[in-house]
Design an enzyme around this catalytic site. Structure first.
Site, PDB file in Angstrom:
ATOM      1  CD  GLU A  25      -1.052   0.592   3.703  1.00 26.42           C
ATOM      2  OE1 GLU A  25      -1.633   1.674   3.566  1.00 26.42           O
ATOM      3  OE2 GLU A  25      -1.119  -0.080   4.753  1.00 26.42           O
ATOM      4  CE  LYS A 159       0.434   1.600  14.350  1.00 19.66           C
ATOM      5  NZ  LYS A 159       0.756   2.968  13.917  1.00 19.66           N
TER       6      LYS A 159
HETATM    7  N1  PSU Z   1      -2.033   0.647  10.454  1.00 18.03           N
HETATM    8  C1  PSU Z   1      -2.956   0.127  11.292  1.00 18.03           C
HETATM    9  N2  PSU Z   1      -4.235   0.304  10.990  1.00 18.03           N
HETATM   10  C2  PSU Z   1      -4.639   1.002   9.866  1.00 18.03           C
HETATM   11  C3  PSU Z   1      -3.676   1.567   8.979  1.00 18.03           C
HETATM   12  C4  PSU Z   1      -2.398   1.345   9.321  1.00 18.03           C
HETATM   13  O1  PSU Z   1      -2.618  -0.523  12.290  1.00 18.03           O
HETATM   14  O2  PSU Z   1      -5.851   1.099   9.676  1.00 18.03           O
HETATM   15  C5  PSU Z   1      -4.058   2.341   7.712  1.00 18.03           C
HETATM   16  C6  PSU Z   1      -4.029   1.415   6.486  1.00 18.03           C
HETATM   17  O3  PSU Z   1      -3.646   2.143   5.339  1.00 18.03           O
HETATM   18  C7  PSU Z   1      -5.471   0.998   6.389  1.00 18.03           C
HETATM   19  C8  PSU Z   1      -6.174   2.286   6.724  1.00 18.03           C
HETATM   20  O4  PSU Z   1      -5.843   0.484   5.133  1.00 18.03           O
HETATM   21  O5  PSU Z   1      -5.355   2.900   7.729  1.00 18.03           O
HETATM   22  C9  PSU Z   1      -7.591   2.059   7.205  1.00 18.03           C
HETATM   23  O6  PSU Z   1      -8.265   3.277   7.336  1.00 18.03           O
HETATM   24  P1  PSU Z   1      -9.822   3.288   7.778  1.00 18.03           P
HETATM   25  O7  PSU Z   1      -9.840   2.843   9.213  1.00 18.03           O
HETATM   26  O8  PSU Z   1     -10.254   4.727   7.621  1.00 18.03           O
HETATM   27  O9  PSU Z   1     -10.516   2.338   6.856  1.00 18.03           O
END
Ligand code: PSU
Ligand code: MN
Length: 310
Positions: A25, A159
């Protein structure tokens, strides 16, 4: 119509001759880390995929096309230019039409990977069900995309800003396999364990490759999650992040941060609160996940060749 793709020479060649490729990504470059660490880390992550035996293909949107395999110059530009939008699956059409730059999340990267014919993707942290989703209904589109794209995902869980128990429930309901590689627990990014056991543990690369192909042969047009935890010597203890997370969520509520912006807000706040420790662990988990991704993609390519050869 077909969505225009722009392949790097190396990735086009690898796909053509059947060498293993791992999609990566670009949202982690624009929204994960700050310049210039983001550019340096993106290159290290690519190197780790190579060390695992595969070709890296970092994906993005640029000039009305989906980029499959960012060049060094692309990485530098995406790392340095401020304000590049975070693009999830639903944002891809408008951003392609607008002709600008877009950083792809896990969800949109899976769309790009499938279009490009790449069955493997790796990212240290996936999105998930947010804490309090019972009221906010905030569930990352990453989880929905897992049910739609036939791409295997290697990650270190997510996370702990998220509700990882509900995230696992959601994946079970949606029939997305979750396999922990050489570990019993579902990991939590730079923490070795989320506190939740994984539904299944597998230790052998070739067995994982066979499991993925069997999942698809059963008619599932969907993803397959393989988790790999950060190395023990680089891990952060749960206690260290738990308090910071509670604090960050309260601050987000006070500041009225919601929706698309919340993930980055919480991650930055927790990183700032656990400073020093988390910066190193962050880098380490990005790299170790990518290396395992490279290794498993290589095993998967070998298995496909074996099956095709009879
Ligand atoms: N690291 C994490 N969680 C995440 C992300 C990174 O531990 O969610 C980033 C990634 O790029 C993921 C995005 O695809 O955030 C998800 O965003 P949202 O929760 O708005 O869908
Ligand atoms: Mn969300």
């Amino acid at each position: 119509m077909r969505v225009p793709l722009r392949f790097s020479d190396e990735v086009a060649d690898a796909i053509h001759v059947g060498r293993p490729v791992v999609a990566l990504e670009s949202n982690v470059i624009t929204h994960g880390l700050s310049y210039p660490e983001n550019a340096a880390t993106a290159r290290k992550v690519e190197r780790a995929v190579r060390a695992g035996g595969s070709v890296p293909a970092t994906v993005a949107i640029d000039g009305g096309r989906v980029v499959v395999g960012m060049t060094d110059a692309d990485i530098e530009r995406f790392a340095a230019v401020p304000g590049i939008p975070k693009v999830s699956s639903r944002d891809m059409g408008p951003v392609l039409a607008g002709g600008g730059m877009g950083a792809l999340t896990v969800a949109s990267s899976l769309v790009a990977a499938e279009l490009a014919g790449i069955p493997f993707f790796s990212s240290a942290g996936i999105g998930g069900v947010h804490r309090g989703a019972q009221a906010s209904m905030d569930i990352s589109a990453d989880l929905i995309q897992f049910t739609r794209s036939k791409v295997a995902v290697v990650c270190a869980g997510a996370k702990k800003i998220l509700d990882l128990g509900l995230t696992l429930e959601y994946l079970e309901t949606q029939c997305v396999p979750v396999i922990s590689y050489r570990s019993d627990d579902f990991p939590a990014f730079y923490c070795r364990s989320s506190g939740f056991r994984s539904p299944l543990r597998l230790d052998d690369d070739d067995v994982i490759a066979r499991a993925i192909e069997n999942h698809w042969a059963l008619g599932n047009h969907s993803g397959f999650l393989v988790t790999t935890p950060v190395r023990p010597e680089e891990a952060i203890g749960s206690e260290e992040v738990d308090a910071a997370i509670v604090e960050a969520i309260a601050a987000a509520e006070r500041d009225g941060v919601r929706g698309q912006a919340i993930t980055k807000y919480l991650m930055r706040a927790v990183d700032a609160a656990t400073e020093g420790r988390s910066a190193r662990a962050n880098m380490a988990v990005l790299i170790s996940t990518a290396e395992v991704g490279g290794r498993l993609a290589a095993a998967h390519t070998r298995y496909r060749a074996e099956v095709a050869g009879g």
